[in-house]
Design a protein around this motif. Structure first.
Motif: not given
Length: 171
Positions: A57, A86, A93, A101-104, A106-107
């Protein structure tokens, strides 16, 4: 079988341990000169592989890996692209919702890219969306987590079933 795994730690390392006894496994990451955000520079070195585990990631880098191998393998039924997403695509979270939340993002984009490519692909494509995994990335979070070894064995089972295209896993 020749397998490429993006990443070298966490789940990627555990997947290597599951597959290495019976297959030729190569791992790529920034630490050995293979930035997933620059897959167009190095990806052609691995087109002779049979399977890629898209684990590492780094922002939208996983999408770049997915796109690269899809563009080259989409018409080849002997190839497979296994993407690790994810559960964060739909669930809050683990440590509580805290705004953007950038991770979300991206996923979620990774999931959408996979879904858009899947319909036209002859190669085997799967996306596996696990919940928290007991790795360095999640060590600081107090929650129920997958054991990386058990998850890697579960992924091996999922990969062997060509009818499975998406799996959401959480405890």
């Amino acid at each position: 079988m020749k397998i490429l795994i993006t990443g070298q730690r966490g789940l990627a390392h555990t997947l290597k341990n599951v597959y290495a006894p019976d297959h030729s496994v190569c791992m790529v990451s920034k630490s050995n000169g293979f930035d997933i955000n620059q897959v167009d520079v190095w990806g052609s070195k691995f087109l002779d592989h049979d399977r890629v585990f898209n684990c590492a990631y780094d922002g939208f880098g996983q999408i770049k890996v997915l796109e690269f191998f899809y563009q080259h393998w989409q018409h080849d039924h002997t190839k497979s692209i296994i993407t690790i997403g994810s559960r964060a695509i739909t669930l809050p979270r683990t440590e509580g919702e805290q705004g953007y939340w950038s991770y979300r993002l991206h996923k979620q984009a990774l999931q959408q890219a996979h879904d858009a490519m899947l319909c036209g692909a002859k190669c085997d494509m799967k996306i596996i969306n696990p919940g928290p995994i007991d790795t360095d990335m999640m060590r600081h979070v107090d929650c129920v987590k997958f054991d990386a070894g058990s998850l890697a064995n579960k992924i091996q089972q999922i990969v062997s079933d060509s009818s499975v295209k998406r799996v959401d896993l959480w405890l």
